[in-house]
Design a protein around this motif. Structure first.
Motif, short mmCIF file in Angstrom:
data_model
loop_
_atom_site.label_atom_id
_atom_site.label_comp_id
_atom_site.label_asym_id
_atom_site.label_seq_id
_atom_site.Cartn_x
_atom_site.Cartn_y
_atom_site.Cartn_z
N ARG A 20 0.86 -1.18 0.00
CA ARG A 20 0.00 0.00 0.00
C ARG A 20 0.90 1.24 0.00
NH1 ARG A 20 -4.69 -0.04 4.01
NH2 ARG A 20 -5.75 -0.88 2.18
N LYS A 22 1.46 5.34 -0.05
CA LYS A 22 0.83 6.59 0.39
C LYS A 22 1.76 7.73 0.03
CE LYS A 22 -1.59 4.43 4.22
NZ LYS A 22 -1.84 4.42 5.66
N ASP A 48 -1.40 -1.14 -4.10
CA ASP A 48 -2.56 -0.31 -3.75
C ASP A 48 -2.17 1.15 -3.91
OD1 ASP A 48 -4.69 1.05 -2.65
OD2 ASP A 48 -4.84 -0.24 -0.88
N THR A 50 -4.39 3.67 -3.99
CA THR A 50 -5.52 4.49 -3.56
C THR A 50 -5.08 5.85 -3.02
OG1 THR A 50 -6.75 2.48 -3.03
CG2 THR A 50 -7.57 4.53 -2.07
N LEU A 105 -9.08 -2.99 -3.03
CA LEU A 105 -8.22 -4.09 -2.64
C LEU A 105 -9.03 -5.37 -2.46
CD1 LEU A 105 -5.44 -5.12 -1.90
CD2 LEU A 105 -5.81 -4.27 0.43
#
Length: 118
Positions: A20, A22, A48, A50, A105
């Motif tokens: 993930r 960021k 990921d 996002t 996910l």
């Protein structure tokens, strides 16, 4: 110019390696991304995105390089949560077809787990 930081969290994903991200994926912070990718050995790697607001050309190159390296080893790469800005970069550079892409996910894990059992 200060670059926004990129943090990477390794998550469990039912047989898939889930990273993930960021923050932006740019030339200023590629090293942590590349190290995380090299450390992942699952047959399917899910990235990921996002919480990735944007990527630059170096970030794009690193994603494509990740795809190529995994593909050569018979591994899959899937992207999750690609926003419109990042999707536009994929479209303009014509690399969107390289990656399996999923909105969430959970949907990626479900689809990839089902595909592995078919």
């Amino acid at each position: 110019m200060l670059s926004e930081p990129l943090t990477i969290e390794h998550m469990a994903g039912q047989g898939q390696g889930v990273l993930r991200l960021k923050g932006p994926l740019t030339t200023h912070n590629l090293s942590p991304f590349q190290n995380a990718v090299r450390g992942e050995s699952a047959p399917t790697m899910i990235l990921d995105l996002t919480e990735v607001p944007y990527i630059d050309s170096a970030g794009l190159g690193s994603l494509v390089s990740t795809f190529v390296s995994c593909h050569k080893l018979g591994r899959r790469v899937a992207l999750v949560g690609v926003n419109k800005r990042v999707a536009k970069v994929f479209e303009v550079t014509r690399v969107e077809s390289l990656f399996l892409q999923f909105p969430t996910l959970d949907e990626a894990i479900e689809a990839l787990t089902s595909a592995g059992h078919a």
